[in-house]
Design a protein around this motif. Structure first.
Motif, PDB file in Angstrom:
ATOM      1  N   ILE A   9       0.872  -1.186   0.000  1.00 55.60           N
ATOM      2  CA  ILE A   9       0.000   0.000   0.000  1.00 55.60           C
ATOM      3  C   ILE A   9       0.899   1.223   0.000  1.00 55.60           C
ATOM      4  N   GLY A  10       0.653   2.126  -0.950  1.00 55.71           N
ATOM      5  CA  GLY A  10       1.596   3.227  -1.155  1.00 55.71           C
ATOM      6  C   GLY A  10       1.090   4.586  -0.726  1.00 55.71           C
ATOM      7  N   ALA A  11       2.028   5.476  -0.444  1.00 56.98           N
ATOM      8  CA  ALA A  11       1.742   6.900  -0.221  1.00 56.98           C
ATOM      9  C   ALA A  11       1.851   7.627  -1.563  1.00 56.98           C
ATOM     10  N   TRP A  12       1.545   8.937  -1.562  1.00 54.38           N
ATOM     11  CA  TRP A  12       1.480   9.660  -2.843  1.00 54.38           C
ATOM     12  C   TRP A  12       2.763  10.394  -3.200  1.00 54.38           C
ATOM     13  N   ASN A  13       3.746  10.403  -2.318  1.00 57.43           N
ATOM     14  CA  ASN A  13       4.899  11.275  -2.605  1.00 57.43           C
ATOM     15  C   ASN A  13       5.904  10.669  -3.584  1.00 57.43           C
ATOM     16  N   TYR A  14       6.085   9.344  -3.513  1.00 52.65           N
ATOM     17  CA  TYR A  14       6.997   8.655  -4.442  1.00 52.65           C
ATOM     18  C   TYR A  14       6.291   7.422  -5.003  1.00 52.65           C
TER      19      TYR A  14
ATOM     20  N   LYS B 200      -3.807   1.726  12.047  1.00 50.24           N
ATOM     21  CA  LYS B 200      -4.984   0.948  11.606  1.00 50.24           C
ATOM     22  C   LYS B 200      -4.548  -0.306  10.859  1.00 50.24           C
ATOM     23  N   VAL B 201      -3.604  -0.138   9.956  1.00 49.72           N
ATOM     24  CA  VAL B 201      -3.197  -1.263   9.108  1.00 49.72           C
ATOM     25  C   VAL B 201      -2.471  -2.324   9.936  1.00 49.72           C
ATOM     26  N   TYR B 202      -1.632  -1.869  10.843  1.00 49.05           N
ATOM     27  CA  TYR B 202      -0.901  -2.798  11.722  1.00 49.05           C
ATOM     28  C   TYR B 202      -1.909  -3.604  12.546  1.00 49.05           C
TER      29      TYR B 202
ATOM     30  N   MET C 112       6.157  -1.382   8.108  1.00 54.92           N
ATOM     31  CA  MET C 112       5.472  -0.096   8.252  1.00 54.92           C
ATOM     32  C   MET C 112       6.486   1.010   8.011  1.00 54.92           C
ATOM     33  N   GLU C 113       6.337   1.718   6.913  1.00 47.58           N
ATOM     34  CA  GLU C 113       7.197   2.870   6.599  1.00 47.58           C
ATOM     35  C   GLU C 113       6.344   4.110   6.819  1.00 47.58           C
ATOM     36  N   LEU C 114       6.520   4.754   7.973  1.00 47.10           N
ATOM     37  CA  LEU C 114       5.570   5.804   8.352  1.00 47.10           C
ATOM     38  C   LEU C 114       6.230   7.184   8.403  1.00 47.10           C
TER      39      LEU C 114
ATOM     40  N   THR D 254       3.409   2.097   3.172  1.00 45.59           N
ATOM     41  CA  THR D 254       4.086   3.382   3.297  1.00 45.59           C
ATOM     42  C   THR D 254       2.995   4.428   3.445  1.00 45.59           C
ATOM     43  N   GLY D 255       3.006   5.118   4.572  1.00 49.36           N
ATOM     44  CA  GLY D 255       1.945   6.098   4.818  1.00 49.36           C
ATOM     45  C   GLY D 255       2.162   6.787   6.150  1.00 49.36           C
ATOM     46  N   SER D 256       1.100   7.392   6.648  1.00 40.07           N
ATOM     47  CA  SER D 256       1.202   8.175   7.881  1.00 40.07           C
ATOM     48  C   SER D 256       1.065   7.271   9.110  1.00 40.07           C
ATOM     49  N   VAL D 257       1.415   7.798  10.255  1.00 34.06           N
ATOM     50  CA  VAL D 257       1.308   7.028  11.498  1.00 34.06           C
ATOM     51  C   VAL D 257      -0.152   6.630  11.793  1.00 34.06           C
TER      52      VAL D 257
ATOM     53  N   GLY E 113      -7.762  -0.636   0.637  1.00 37.35           N
ATOM     54  CA  GLY E 113      -6.581  -1.099   1.373  1.00 37.35           C
ATOM     55  C   GLY E 113      -6.992  -2.003   2.525  1.00 37.35           C
ATOM     56  N   ALA E 114      -8.016  -1.582   3.248  1.00 31.71           N
ATOM     57  CA  ALA E 114      -8.462  -2.359   4.413  1.00 31.71           C
ATOM     58  C   ALA E 114      -8.952  -3.744   3.992  1.00 31.71           C
ATOM     59  N   ALA E 115      -9.645  -3.811   2.859  1.00 31.97           N
ATOM     60  CA  ALA E 115     -10.138  -5.116   2.387  1.00 31.97           C
ATOM     61  C   ALA E 115      -8.967  -6.035   2.041  1.00 31.97           C
ATOM     62  N   LEU E 116      -7.910  -5.469   1.496  1.00 33.34           N
ATOM     63  CA  LEU E 116      -6.732  -6.290   1.155  1.00 33.34           C
ATOM     64  C   LEU E 116      -6.043  -6.816   2.415  1.00 33.34           C
ATOM     65  N   VAL E 117      -5.914  -5.924   3.388  1.00 34.62           N
ATOM     66  CA  VAL E 117      -5.124  -6.243   4.587  1.00 34.62           C
ATOM     67  C   VAL E 117      -5.738  -7.385   5.389  1.00 34.62           C
ATOM     68  N   THR E 118      -7.064  -7.505   5.327  1.00 30.09           N
ATOM     69  CA  THR E 118      -7.734  -8.510   6.169  1.00 30.09           C
ATOM     70  C   THR E 118      -8.067  -9.793   5.405  1.00 30.09           C
TER      71      THR E 118
ATOM     72  N   ILE F 294       8.612  14.612   1.740  1.00 33.60           N
ATOM     73  CA  ILE F 294       9.454  13.423   1.898  1.00 33.60           C
ATOM     74  C   ILE F 294       9.446  13.033   3.373  1.00 33.60           C
ATOM     75  N   CYS F 295       9.198  11.730   3.596  1.00 35.32           N
ATOM     76  CA  CYS F 295       9.032  11.248   4.973  1.00 35.32           C
ATOM     77  C   CYS F 295      10.258  11.473   5.827  1.00 35.32           C
ATOM     78  N   SER F 296      11.444  11.296   5.247  1.00 31.87           N
ATOM     79  CA  SER F 296      12.676  11.329   6.034  1.00 31.87           C
ATOM     80  C   SER F 296      13.264  12.735   6.143  1.00 31.87           C
TER      81      SER F 296
HETATM   82  P1  NAD Z   1      -1.843   8.014   4.250  1.00 36.48           P
HETATM   83  O1  NAD Z   1      -1.524   7.349   5.536  1.00 36.48           O
HETATM   84  O2  NAD Z   1      -2.972   8.949   4.199  1.00 36.48           O
HETATM   85  O3  NAD Z   1      -2.146   6.915   3.124  1.00 36.48           O
HETATM   86  C1  NAD Z   1      -1.212   5.917   2.795  1.00 36.48           C
HETATM   87  C2  NAD Z   1      -1.926   4.803   2.057  1.00 36.48           C
HETATM   88  O4  NAD Z   1      -2.749   4.062   2.960  1.00 36.48           O
HETATM   89  C3  NAD Z   1      -2.854   5.263   0.937  1.00 36.48           C
HETATM   90  O5  NAD Z   1      -2.718   4.381  -0.154  1.00 36.48           O
HETATM   91  C4  NAD Z   1      -4.233   5.128   1.562  1.00 36.48           C
HETATM   92  O6  NAD Z   1      -5.264   4.940   0.618  1.00 36.48           O
HETATM   93  C5  NAD Z   1      -4.046   3.900   2.405  1.00 36.48           C
HETATM   94  N1  NAD Z   1      -4.980   3.745   3.517  1.00 36.48           N
HETATM   95  C6  NAD Z   1      -5.627   4.714   4.213  1.00 36.48           C
HETATM   96  N2  NAD Z   1      -6.388   4.149   5.171  1.00 36.48           N
HETATM   97  C7  NAD Z   1      -6.221   2.818   5.098  1.00 36.48           C
HETATM   98  C8  NAD Z   1      -6.744   1.702   5.825  1.00 36.48           C
HETATM   99  N3  NAD Z   1      -7.576   1.867   6.854  1.00 36.48           N
HETATM  100  N4  NAD Z   1      -6.355   0.464   5.471  1.00 36.48           N
HETATM  101  C9  NAD Z   1      -5.482   0.273   4.453  1.00 36.48           C
HETATM  102  N5  NAD Z   1      -4.964   1.291   3.723  1.00 36.48           N
HETATM  103  C10 NAD Z   1      -5.333   2.549   4.037  1.00 36.48           C
HETATM  104  O7  NAD Z   1      -0.481   8.689   3.794  1.00 36.48           O
HETATM  105  P2  NAD Z   1      -0.239   9.690   2.558  1.00 36.48           P
HETATM  106  O8  NAD Z   1      -0.879  10.979   2.913  1.00 36.48           O
HETATM  107  O9  NAD Z   1      -0.574   9.003   1.293  1.00 36.48           O
HETATM  108  O10 NAD Z   1       1.357   9.853   2.593  1.00 36.48           O
HETATM  109  C11 NAD Z   1       2.025  10.728   3.430  1.00 36.48           C
HETATM  110  C12 NAD Z   1       2.544  10.000   4.650  1.00 36.48           C
HETATM  111  O11 NAD Z   1       3.363   8.902   4.251  1.00 36.48           O
HETATM  112  C13 NAD Z   1       3.438  10.877   5.507  1.00 36.48           C
HETATM  113  O12 NAD Z   1       3.148  10.672   6.858  1.00 36.48           O
HETATM  114  C14 NAD Z   1       4.834  10.370   5.177  1.00 36.48           C
HETATM  115  O13 NAD Z   1       5.789  10.584   6.179  1.00 36.48           O
HETATM  116  C15 NAD Z   1       4.591   8.913   4.961  1.00 36.48           C
HETATM  117  N6  NAD Z   1       5.673   8.331   4.153  1.00 36.48           N
HETATM  118  C16 NAD Z   1       6.553   7.475   4.752  1.00 36.48           C
HETATM  119  C17 NAD Z   1       7.603   6.938   4.018  1.00 36.48           C
HETATM  120  C18 NAD Z   1       8.603   6.006   4.641  1.00 36.48           C
HETATM  121  O14 NAD Z   1       9.288   5.308   3.903  1.00 36.48           O
HETATM  122  N7  NAD Z   1       8.730   5.954   5.951  1.00 36.48           N
HETATM  123  C19 NAD Z   1       7.730   7.263   2.667  1.00 36.48           C
HETATM  124  C20 NAD Z   1       6.810   8.119   2.085  1.00 36.48           C
HETATM  125  C21 NAD Z   1       5.779   8.650   2.840  1.00 36.48           C
END
Ligand code: NAD
Length: 484
Positions: free
Chosen positions: A149-154, A235-237, A249-251, A227-230, A212-217, A283-285
């Motif tokens: 599951i990806g974030a939007w920055n990269y 939730k995903v963890y 978890m890359e947060l 890769t996403g926010s804390v 994403g949630a449907a995939l995870v379960t 960028i997360c880092s």
């Molecule tokens: P986000 O957490 O809003 O979303 C990340 C992904 O999770 C998206 O694809 C979203 O659709 C999905 N998602 C949301 N709710 C979900 C759920 N309940 N179950 C499963 N999937 C779900 O993050 P964002 O706004 O896309 O990205 C920015 C964040 O990502 C920042 O906090 C940034 O630091 C982090 N980030 C971390 C890294 C790293 O490698 N540590 C890299 C890039 C971005």
């Protein structure tokens, strides 16, 4: 429009559309123009993707590792050959300048495919003597179906950094890009097929959090890499824990960059700018808490202001542009909210702080000084081009303050005293550290976070631990000594 994917999803070896899924609009951040209209995956499509991944995985895992590596290597070559077109698409998807996407996105994905292509055939087990001629041997096995599951920055880099190790070690994958940037991962799926990957090995489904949630379960899934926010990570963890699934978890982060007054001023400023303004700060880092020792403060701030004000903001597809817009209007609003908080809480605005009066989600690169540890802008992840400069006196003080955060993604130290750099880095609570540079993340090096910034590591040899499991086989050579 440039080389658009032809449908929303890529499942079982082909593009798939189902317009009954909720619409997703992919908006070019520089103009507000809609560059692609896609749809969320319906439950039936999610099921189809997981079934295809489950079907493809066993045969793929049974291949000679060198054959799996060959497919990934071929994919990396295709990506490099098509870098211009893929980079333009990445720019449309994210709004990041073409100057960056040409060197940091598809190419970084190709690096990962190339690295893990070579790694695949080097994986071996152990033979463990256990006495009496008996022994144990270990087999490193694939986990099975992995969900990315990806974030939007990269978007392209994230898809590759997850797919490359997963596939190299014999897993299959269903990947869900961020709903904000759905395009790049589809191209990866298309390219992997062209490189010889079997249908179903790497699938892409679009959607928001609920997909994403449907995939995870799903019971077919062995591992989830997010890769996403804390908050999403929590939730995903938790959801993955229901099925005792493996996770990476890359947060998020709020990483410190510590600059001692014996540092090379121009290098330290260059790194601080790269670590706050590259990718418009998304960028997360990023080293978003820049601790500058008091002796250097005035020179640092005046030169930083000068250099920051020369940054060329513009149309991302123009090769001269050094900084583009924020990814969405919402993200821009959120970041401007932090700028207001910085001013309201008494930080000194050195430069920037304004939206640009033009179409698109543009703002000025912004620097705050005289920031204190308790201010909102020093504690929360802003995820925009906002640098926060804090002063410090001593080494012990700055280490304690740098670690006084719930995050632990990255950290940097600038000093000409290498012994001090090593001493400080040893005490910093962060998964990735840099000495006299910032934000370099070659695929050879493990990358990931500690504390709330995550668990697991991507890249490097460390990735093997997170995409395989060890089977231990006891081989007896004598009679069975049963007491009954
Ligand atoms: P986000 O957490 O809003 O979303 C990340 C992904 O999770 C998206 O694809 C979203 O659709 C999905 N998602 C949301 N709710 C979900 C759920 N309940 N179950 C499963 N999937 C779900 O993050 P964002 O706004 O896309 O990205 C920015 C964040 O990502 C920042 O906090 C940034 O630091 C982090 N980030 C971390 C890294 C790293 O490698 N540590 C890299 C890039 C971005």
């Amino acid at each position: 429009m440039r080389a658009q994917p032809t449908a929303s999803h890529f499942i079982d070896g082909e593009y798939v559309e189902d317009t009954t899924g909720a619409p997703i609009e992919c908006v070019y951040a520089a103009t507000g123009e809609i560059v692609a209209r896609l749809h969320e995956a319906t439950p039936a499509l999610i099921d189809r993707a997981l079934a295809a991944a489950a079907r493809a995985q066993a045969d793929w895992a049974a291949l000679r590792p060198v054959e799996r590596g060959r497919v990934l290597h071929k994919a990396s070559q295709i990506i490099r050959a098509r870098n211009q077109e893929l980079s333009e698409l990445e720019t449309l998807d994210t709004g990041k300048p073409i100057q960056e996407t040409l060197v940091a996105d598809a190419t970084s994905g190709a690096d990962a495919l190339e690295y893990f292509a070579g790694f695949a055939a080097t994986v071996t087990g152990q033979t463990v003597p256990v006495g009496g001629g008996d022994f144990v041997y270990t087999i490193r096995e694939a986990l099975g179906v992995c969900v990315g599951i990806g974030a939007w920055n990269y978007p392209t880099q994230i898809a590759c950094w997850k797919a490359a190790p997963a596939l190299a070690f014999g897993n299959s994958m269903v990947f869900k890009p961020s709903e904000v940037t759905p395009l790049g991962a589809l191209k990866l799926a298309e390219i992997l097929m062209e490189a010889g990957a079997p249908a179903g090995l790497f699938n892409v489904v679009q959607g928001r959090g609920s997909v994403g949630a449907a995939l995870v379960t799903d019971p077919r899934v062995a591992k989830v890499s997010l890769t996403g926010s804390v908050p999403t990570g929590r939730k995903v963890y938790a959801a993955a824990a229901q099925g005792i699934r493996h996770v990476t978890m890359e947060l998020g982060g709020k990483s410190p960059l510590v600059i001692f007054d014996d540092a090379s001023l121009e290098d330290a400023i260059g790194a601080a700018m790269l670590g706050n303004f590259y990718s418009t700060g998304q960028i997360c880092s990023n080293g978003t808490r820049v601790f500058v020792q008091k002796g250097l403060k005035q020179r640092f701030l005046s030169r930083l202001k000068e250099r920051t004000e020369t940054i060329l903001i513009g149309e991302p597809l123009d090769p001269e542009t050094q900084m583009g817009p924020m990814v969405t209007a919402d993200q821009l609003d959120k970041v401007m909210g932090y700028v207001e908080a910085g001013v309201a809480e008494g930080a000194t605005l050195i430069t920037g702080g304004k939206r640009l009066d033009r179409a698109g989600n543009y703002m000025q690169p912004t620097v705050f000084a005289d920031v204190t540890d308790q201010m909102t802008i020093a504690r929360e992840e802003i995820f925009g081009p906002v640098m926060v400069v804090l002063d410090f006196d001593t080494e012990d003080e700055v280490i304690a303050r740098a670690n006084d955060t719930e995050f632990g993604l990255a950290a940097g130290v600038f000093t000409s005293d290498l012994a001090r750099a090593l001493r400080v880095v040893a005490q910093l609570q962060a998964g990735t550290c840099w000495i006299n540079t910032y934000n370099l993340t070659p695929v050879e090096a493990p990358f990931g976070g500690s504390k709330l910034s995550g668990v697991g590591r991507e890249n490097g040899h460390a990735a093997l631990e997170h995409y395989t499991q060890v089977k231990s086989v006891y081989v007896a050579t004598g009679p069975v000594d049963a007491p009954y």
